[in-house]
Design a protein around this motif. Structure first.
Motif, PDB file in Angstrom:
ATOM      1  N   ILE A 175      34.915  41.924  44.495  1.00 18.74           N
ATOM      2  CA  ILE A 175      36.034  41.038  44.178  1.00 18.74           C
ATOM      3  C   ILE A 175      36.992  41.781  43.255  1.00 18.74           C
ATOM      4  N   HIS A 176      38.221  41.968  43.734  1.00 21.63           N
ATOM      5  CA  HIS A 176      39.254  42.656  42.964  1.00 21.63           C
ATOM      6  C   HIS A 176      40.325  41.653  42.554  1.00 21.63           C
ATOM      7  N   ILE A 177      40.683  41.648  41.279  1.00 26.42           N
ATOM      8  CA  ILE A 177      41.671  40.702  40.758  1.00 26.42           C
ATOM      9  C   ILE A 177      43.062  41.313  40.876  1.00 26.42           C
ATOM     10  N   GLU A 178      43.935  40.656  41.646  1.00 26.31           N
ATOM     11  CA  GLU A 178      45.311  41.105  41.818  1.00 26.31           C
ATOM     12  C   GLU A 178      46.209  40.280  40.904  1.00 26.31           C
ATOM     13  N   ILE A 179      46.695  40.882  39.829  1.00 27.16           N
ATOM     14  CA  ILE A 179      47.497  40.146  38.855  1.00 27.16           C
ATOM     15  C   ILE A 179      48.864  39.799  39.422  1.00 27.16           C
ATOM     16  N   GLY A 180      49.475  40.723  40.130  1.00 22.27           N
ATOM     17  CA  GLY A 180      50.759  40.454  40.761  1.00 22.27           C
ATOM     18  C   GLY A 180      51.938  40.595  39.820  1.00 22.27           C
ATOM     19  N   GLY A 181      53.136  40.746  40.407  1.00 19.84           N
ATOM     20  CA  GLY A 181      54.366  40.840  39.624  1.00 19.84           C
ATOM     21  C   GLY A 181      54.430  42.113  38.796  1.00 19.84           C
ATOM     22  N   VAL A 182      55.342  42.114  37.844  1.00 27.28           N
ATOM     23  CA  VAL A 182      55.510  43.279  36.971  1.00 27.28           C
ATOM     24  C   VAL A 182      54.254  43.517  36.147  1.00 27.28           C
ATOM     25  N   ALA A 183      53.635  42.417  35.688  1.00 28.90           N
ATOM     26  CA  ALA A 183      52.415  42.546  34.873  1.00 28.90           C
ATOM     27  C   ALA A 183      51.323  43.252  35.666  1.00 28.90           C
ATOM     28  N   GLY A 184      51.224  42.935  36.959  1.00 27.36           N
ATOM     29  CA  GLY A 184      50.204  43.564  37.793  1.00 27.36           C
ATOM     30  C   GLY A 184      50.478  45.042  38.009  1.00 27.36           C
ATOM     31  N   ALA A 185      51.766  45.403  38.072  1.00 28.84           N
ATOM     32  CA  ALA A 185      52.128  46.798  38.304  1.00 28.84           C
ATOM     33  C   ALA A 185      51.787  47.681  37.111  1.00 28.84           C
ATOM     34  N   VAL A 186      51.936  47.136  35.902  1.00 25.00           N
ATOM     35  CA  VAL A 186      51.695  47.951  34.708  1.00 25.00           C
ATOM     36  C   VAL A 186      50.283  47.786  34.159  1.00 25.00           C
ATOM     37  N   VAL A 189      48.026  50.809  34.070  1.00 28.31           N
ATOM     38  CA  VAL A 189      48.566  51.843  33.194  1.00 28.31           C
ATOM     39  C   VAL A 189      48.223  51.558  31.739  1.00 28.31           C
ATOM     40  N   ILE A 190      48.304  50.295  31.334  1.00 28.74           N
ATOM     41  CA  ILE A 190      48.069  49.944  29.934  1.00 28.74           C
ATOM     42  C   ILE A 190      46.637  49.459  29.692  1.00 28.74           C
ATOM     43  N   GLY A 191      45.779  49.597  30.719  1.00 29.82           N
ATOM     44  CA  GLY A 191      44.360  49.292  30.550  1.00 29.82           C
ATOM     45  C   GLY A 191      44.007  47.826  30.558  1.00 29.82           C
ATOM     46  N   LYS A 192      44.839  46.991  31.170  1.00 31.43           N
ATOM     47  CA  LYS A 192      44.563  45.559  31.194  1.00 31.43           C
ATOM     48  C   LYS A 192      44.102  45.057  32.559  1.00 31.43           C
ATOM     49  N   GLN A 193      43.975  45.948  33.531  1.00 30.52           N
ATOM     50  CA  GLN A 193      43.478  45.550  34.835  1.00 30.52           C
ATOM     51  C   GLN A 193      41.991  45.211  34.726  1.00 30.52           C
ATOM     52  N   PRO A 194      41.588  43.960  35.025  1.00 30.84           N
ATOM     53  CA  PRO A 194      40.169  43.597  34.937  1.00 30.84           C
ATOM     54  C   PRO A 194      39.313  44.417  35.892  1.00 30.84           C
ATOM     55  N   SER A 195      38.085  44.662  35.497  1.00 27.61           N
ATOM     56  CA  SER A 195      37.153  45.387  36.357  1.00 27.61           C
ATOM     57  C   SER A 195      36.803  44.554  37.569  1.00 27.61           C
ATOM     58  N   ASP A 196      36.478  45.222  38.670  1.00 30.02           N
ATOM     59  CA  ASP A 196      36.035  44.515  39.861  1.00 30.02           C
ATOM     60  C   ASP A 196      34.693  43.835  39.596  1.00 30.02           C
ATOM     61  N   ILE A 197      34.405  42.807  40.373  1.00 29.02           N
ATOM     62  CA  ILE A 197      33.153  42.060  40.264  1.00 29.02           C
ATOM     63  C   ILE A 197      32.347  42.276  41.536  1.00 29.02           C
ATOM     64  N   LYS A 198      31.061  42.535  41.401  1.00 24.86           N
ATOM     65  CA  LYS A 198      30.173  42.729  42.546  1.00 24.86           C
ATOM     66  C   LYS A 198      29.261  41.508  42.684  1.00 24.86           C
TER      67      LYS A 198
END
Length: 236
Positions: A175-186, A189-198
């Motif tokens: 399960i990959h979390i897609e934040i979307g929008g500008v926040a999702g794009a950055v 880069v800034i280390g805020k993308q949540p880790s995937d869930i298995k």
């Protein structure tokens, strides 16, 4: 989200383990079915006094449809407490926010999509289309201001597990979390993308949740949630 396999009333036992294998919480998953409506409660009591308590109501007619979800996380294991309620019929999301030592209750109307997955991820995976390799669902992530994100679910190669020395099959999902929008794009880069869930679900006539590895909140540690069974005193 088609409901091919409908849930009945049940009570399951779960353990939550830290990355080093220590049991940090004991959980109960209780589901009560009335007609096509299910009331489900998943609650973990932590060794440090923390609690993760989620009560969900959903319908399982021809499709899975969320009715309401109330999720609470509080205690030392959760640096940012959560108390969020989603009401699909009224399109209201209500949450608690601590400001200057005061508990403020906030509410917001949101355009809630019909595929909202809060509290019903296990039923969704248990009904994952047989021939599909990927599907996407919506999810409202809690925080200082709840936001709608997408969960991209991909089926992985199956794994094997053992029961009493016999081998069984388990379907594996990422399960990959897609934040979307500008926040999702950055975010990456800034280390805020949540880790995937298995997640692992037992294959067969009655698919059953077995195991999950992932964080239970944003920036949280990776924990393992696993189905368990009672242990009897010696001699019984």
């Amino acid at each position: 989200m088609a409901a091919h396999r409908k849930q009945g009333s049940s009570h399951g036992f779960l353990l939550l383990k830290s990355s080093d294998g220590k049991v940090i919480a004991v959980g109960d998953q209780i589901s009560i079915t009335h007609g096509d409506q299910v009331r489900s409660r998943l609650v973990f009591h932590f060794r440090d006094g923390s609690i993760d308590d989620e009560t969900t109501v959903f319908r399982q007619g021809t499709v899975l449809a969320l009715v309401s979800d109330h999720h609470i996380q509080r205690g030392p294991s959760f640096p940012e407490p959560l108390d969020m309620t989603v009401n699909v019929a009224t399109k209201q999301v209500t949450w608690h926010e601590m400001k200057d030592g005061k508990d403020e209750v906030k509410s917001q109307e949101m355009d809630i999509p019909p595929d909202l997955a809060n509290g019903i991820m296990s039923p969704i995976l248990e009904n994952f289309p047989v021939k599909a390799t990927e599907m996407k669902v919506s999810y409202i992530a809690g925080g200082s201001k709840p936001r709608l994100v997408k969960l991209a679910i991909k089926r992985s190669e199956e794994d094997r597990f053992h029961v009493g020395g016999t081998s069984r099959r388990a379907g594996a999902f990422n399960i990959h979390i897609e934040i979307g929008g500008v926040a999702g794009a950055v975010a990456p880069v800034i280390g805020k993308q949540p880790s995937d869930i298995k997640v692992w679900v037992m294959d067969g006539e009655v698919p059953t949740f077995l195991k999950m590895v992932g964080a239970l909140y944003q920036k949280g540690p990776i924990w393992t949630m696993v189905l368990t069974s009672p242990v009897w005193p010696r001699g019984l």
